[in-house]
Design a protein around this motif. Structure first.
Motif, mmCIF file in Angstrom:
data_model
loop_
_atom_site.group_PDB
_atom_site.id
_atom_site.type_symbol
_atom_site.label_atom_id
_atom_site.label_comp_id
_atom_site.label_asym_id
_atom_site.label_seq_id
_atom_site.Cartn_x
_atom_site.Cartn_y
_atom_site.Cartn_z
ATOM 1 N N HIS A 306 23.395 -39.095 -38.358
ATOM 2 C CA HIS A 306 24.642 -38.359 -38.165
ATOM 3 C C HIS A 306 24.391 -37.040 -37.413
ATOM 4 C CE1 HIS A 306 26.793 -41.122 -40.811
ATOM 5 N NE2 HIS A 306 25.769 -41.035 -41.643
ATOM 6 N N ASN A 307 25.343 -36.706 -36.526
ATOM 7 C CA ASN A 307 25.306 -35.450 -35.767
ATOM 8 C C ASN A 307 23.993 -35.274 -35.004
ATOM 9 O OD1 ASN A 307 27.893 -34.686 -36.728
ATOM 10 N ND2 ASN A 307 26.951 -33.901 -38.616
ATOM 11 N N ALA A 308 23.520 -36.360 -34.434
ATOM 12 C CA ALA A 308 22.286 -36.293 -33.648
ATOM 13 C C ALA A 308 22.542 -35.603 -32.313
ATOM 14 C CB ALA A 308 21.736 -37.696 -33.417
ATOM 15 N N LEU A 309 21.540 -34.865 -31.822
ATOM 16 C CA LEU A 309 21.617 -34.162 -30.548
ATOM 17 C C LEU A 309 20.891 -34.986 -29.497
ATOM 18 C CD1 LEU A 309 20.933 -30.481 -31.703
ATOM 19 C CD2 LEU A 309 23.131 -31.640 -31.402
ATOM 20 N N LEU A 310 21.593 -35.319 -28.399
ATOM 21 C CA LEU A 310 21.054 -36.185 -27.354
ATOM 22 C C LEU A 310 20.922 -35.419 -26.048
ATOM 23 C CD1 LEU A 310 23.174 -39.400 -28.001
ATOM 24 C CD2 LEU A 310 20.786 -39.069 -28.570
ATOM 25 N N VAL A 311 19.763 -35.602 -25.376
ATOM 26 C CA VAL A 311 19.555 -35.071 -24.034
ATOM 27 C C VAL A 311 18.926 -36.173 -23.194
ATOM 28 C CG1 VAL A 311 19.233 -32.710 -24.863
ATOM 29 C CG2 VAL A 311 17.236 -34.183 -24.507
ATOM 30 N N PRO A 312 19.099 -36.140 -21.880
ATOM 31 C CA PRO A 312 18.420 -37.133 -21.040
ATOM 32 C C PRO A 312 16.907 -37.031 -21.172
ATOM 33 C CG PRO A 312 20.161 -36.020 -19.819
ATOM 34 C CD PRO A 312 20.009 -35.266 -21.098
ATOM 35 N N GLN A 313 16.253 -38.162 -21.135
ATOM 36 C CA GLN A 313 14.805 -38.174 -21.271
ATOM 37 C C GLN A 313 14.122 -37.349 -20.190
ATOM 38 O OE1 GLN A 313 13.129 -42.081 -21.099
ATOM 39 N NE2 GLN A 313 11.054 -41.424 -21.562
ATOM 40 N N ARG A 314 14.679 -37.353 -18.980
ATOM 41 C CA ARG A 314 14.062 -36.614 -17.871
ATOM 42 C C ARG A 314 14.181 -35.108 -18.040
ATOM 43 N NH1 ARG A 314 18.856 -38.852 -16.146
ATOM 44 N NH2 ARG A 314 20.423 -37.427 -15.286
ATOM 45 N N ALA A 315 14.976 -34.646 -19.024
ATOM 46 C CA ALA A 315 15.104 -33.203 -19.259
ATOM 47 C C ALA A 315 13.956 -32.658 -20.102
ATOM 48 C CB ALA A 315 16.437 -32.897 -19.948
ATOM 49 N N VAL A 316 13.142 -33.532 -20.662
ATOM 50 C CA VAL A 316 12.055 -33.106 -21.549
ATOM 51 C C VAL A 316 10.744 -33.131 -20.772
ATOM 52 C CG1 VAL A 316 10.837 -33.580 -23.704
ATOM 53 C CG2 VAL A 316 13.301 -34.008 -23.533
ATOM 54 N N ASN A 317 10.018 -32.032 -20.851
ATOM 55 C CA ASN A 317 8.732 -31.900 -20.181
ATOM 56 C C ASN A 317 7.629 -31.817 -21.226
ATOM 57 O OD1 ASN A 317 6.906 -31.467 -17.984
ATOM 58 N ND2 ASN A 317 6.874 -29.285 -18.513
ATOM 59 N N GLU A 318 6.602 -32.656 -21.065
ATOM 60 C CA GLU A 318 5.471 -32.640 -21.997
ATOM 61 C C GLU A 318 4.381 -31.743 -21.445
ATOM 62 O OE1 GLU A 318 2.369 -35.681 -24.274
ATOM 63 O OE2 GLU A 318 3.791 -36.438 -22.786
ATOM 64 N N LEU A 319 3.874 -30.851 -22.300
ATOM 65 C CA LEU A 319 2.842 -29.908 -21.886
ATOM 66 C C LEU A 319 1.832 -29.757 -23.014
ATOM 67 C CD1 LEU A 319 1.799 -27.909 -19.740
ATOM 68 C CD2 LEU A 319 3.176 -26.142 -20.869
ATOM 69 N N GLN A 320 0.657 -30.369 -22.814
ATOM 70 C CA GLN A 320 -0.451 -30.258 -23.762
ATOM 71 C C GLN A 320 -0.016 -30.642 -25.181
ATOM 72 O OE1 GLN A 320 -2.033 -26.315 -23.356
ATOM 73 N NE2 GLN A 320 -2.976 -26.711 -21.365
ATOM 74 N N GLY A 321 0.652 -31.767 -25.283
ATOM 75 C CA GLY A 321 1.035 -32.288 -26.588
ATOM 76 C C GLY A 321 2.309 -31.725 -27.162
ATOM 77 N N SER A 322 2.891 -30.732 -26.522
ATOM 78 C CA SER A 322 4.165 -30.169 -26.965
ATOM 79 C C SER A 322 5.246 -30.537 -25.954
ATOM 80 C CB SER A 322 4.069 -28.645 -27.119
ATOM 81 O OG SER A 322 3.772 -28.039 -25.869
ATOM 82 N N TYR A 323 6.484 -30.422 -26.377
ATOM 83 C CA TYR A 323 7.608 -30.821 -25.542
ATOM 84 C C TYR A 323 8.530 -29.629 -25.326
ATOM 85 C CZ TYR A 323 5.905 -35.447 -26.752
ATOM 86 O OH TYR A 323 5.120 -36.556 -26.921
ATOM 87 N N GLN A 324 9.001 -29.482 -24.072
ATOM 88 C CA GLN A 324 9.828 -28.340 -23.704
ATOM 89 C C GLN A 324 11.069 -28.803 -22.950
ATOM 90 O OE1 GLN A 324 7.154 -25.973 -21.338
ATOM 91 N NE2 GLN A 324 6.387 -24.831 -23.117
ATOM 92 N N VAL A 325 12.126 -28.011 -23.091
ATOM 93 C CA VAL A 325 13.324 -28.187 -22.274
ATOM 94 C C VAL A 325 13.702 -26.829 -21.702
ATOM 95 C CG1 VAL A 325 14.185 -30.168 -23.588
ATOM 96 C CG2 VAL A 325 14.894 -27.847 -24.228
ATOM 97 N N ALA A 326 14.381 -26.848 -20.562
ATOM 98 C CA ALA A 326 14.868 -25.621 -19.930
ATOM 99 C C ALA A 326 16.362 -25.510 -20.188
ATOM 100 C CB ALA A 326 14.576 -25.634 -18.434
#
Length: 394
Positions: A306-326
């Motif tokens: 319920h109330n899940a937050l969705l973003v396009p997969q291409r919006a997520v950047n992986e950097l050294q095992g962590s994930y970032q969005v702008a």
């Protein structure tokens, strides 16, 4: 020639001086400041919040609902094969025939012995009937009547033994016709006509394929999620869930099988080595399309987030095992944030922490942006299609 070279050098010097004067004038008119570059144009999408059904996806192996090894119950030479390999056979249908002549001879012998014992019993009955009144009149000794009675009892037992021998001989003669005990598809014959077979010989196999079983293994977390959903629906456990958790089968060619299945078996324990539990589903198979040994993929709805937050997969950047969005704020300024990922839903990802609903995230070129950079956002849309789900931890 010398005069021409000197004139050429003089003209070049004048050209350079002219260029320097033009450059100085341009700097003077611009106030000495370089031109300001416009903000970078970026595509952004709005974070979508909604209830999302999560599907599990597992590799499955198909097997017959019942698999019967067809073996003879008597020994003898195989004289006939009565079925077509790979065809559907009915319960009770004759598949093979063993030479019946030795068993017919045994039956005839047992029937002869039965007739002899019946005749002897009849004689014992006559003796008892004759000697009973004579013994009461003391015309014969009581011991003679006792012997007659014991002989009658013994002959009666002999008759029952002979009848059992006849029945066994009849069964053995009937066993020379090897029949299928289930309705299903008969496999290839494992022995040929003319071979000597015994009760340890496997002649063929018959598999009941309508319905057919589909085995798959799910993780402990998925098992708990499914169990919670079943209990919320009023069922006690997965085994009694019925159609509460409909199963969908994807075949090896990618096509979706048109019939839905249901859970019919849940293993008694979780495999401690793999952390999974084995489950079997049952699928209708009226056209015998599905066969034992096939592979496929089982899909089933495990939970609703319920109330899940969705973003396009291409919006997520992986950097050294962590994930970032702008994230682009109201001032069109970029904020680089670390986020935690949930399952993948088609071309979108569920974000469990790090962003808020209705915020704008950059969908292209995230790795080129820096925190605090001003951009010119160009809106795009989030269009999640439920095509594949990879649960957390996979």
């Amino acid at each position: 020639m010398l005069v021409w070279r000197r004139s050429h050098i003089a003209l070049s010097g004048l050209s350079i001086v002219g260029l320097l004067l033009l450059t100085a004038c341009a700097k003077k008119e611009g106030g000495g400041k370089p031109p300001i570059a416009p903000p970078m144009q970026v595509s952004v999408a709005t974070v979508e919040q909604r209830d999302v059904p999560l599907d599990g996806d597992w590799v499955a192996t198909l097997d017959g609902y019942v698999n019967a090894q067809i073996q003879p119950q008597v020994s003898g030479y195989l004289i006939k094969q009565d079925y077509r390999e790979g065809s559907v056979v009915e319960s009770g249908q004759v598949l093979f025939e063993i030479d019946p002549r030795p068993f017919q001879a045994t039956l005839d012998q047992m029937e002869g012995q039965l007739a002899q014992t019946q005749a002897q019993l009849a004689l014992a009955d006559i003796n008892v009937k004759r000697d009973t009144p004579l013994a009461k009149a003391h015309a014969i000794a009581q011991s003679q009547l006792d012997n007659d009675v014991q002989q009658q009892v013994a002959q009666s037992a002999a008759v029952r033994t002979a009848e059992a021998n006849v029945e066994q001989a009849q069964l053995n003669l009937g066993f020379t016709k090897v029949r299928s005990l289930i309705t299903g598809i008969a496999g290839q014959a494992q022995t040929q006509v003319g071979n000597l077979v015994s009760p340890s010989t496997t002649l063929t196999s018959v598999s009941q394929v309508n319905p057919i079983k589909v085995y798959f293994s799910i993780s402990e977390q998925e098992y708990l999620a499914l169990s919670s959903r079943v209990k919320a629906g009023g069922k006690t456990d997965l085994l009694s869930s019925g159609n509460t958790v409909p199963l969908q089968l994807a075949l090896g060619n990618g096509n979706i099988y048109p019939y839905k299945g249901q859970i019919v078996f849940v293993d008694r324990q979780v495999n401690p080595q793999t952390g999974t539990i084995r489950i079997a589903g049952s699928f209708p198979n009226p056209q015998n399309l599905l066969r034992p040994g096939q592979f496929g993929r089982i899909k089933a709805e495990t939970e609703v987030r319920h109330n899940a937050l969705l973003v396009p997969q291409r919006a997520v950047n992986e950097l050294q095992g962590s994930y970032q969005v702008a994230v682009v704020d109201s001032n069109n300024t970029v904020q680089i944030r670390n986020v935690a990922l949930g399952p993948q839903l088609g071309s979108d990802l569920i974000i469990t922490s790090g962003i808020n609903p209705k915020e704008r995230v950059v969908t292209e070129g995230v790795s080129k942006l820096k925190d605090g950079m001003r951009v010119s956002p160009q809106p795009t849309t989030v269009a999640a299609t439920v095509t594949q789900l990879k649960p957390e931890g996979q």
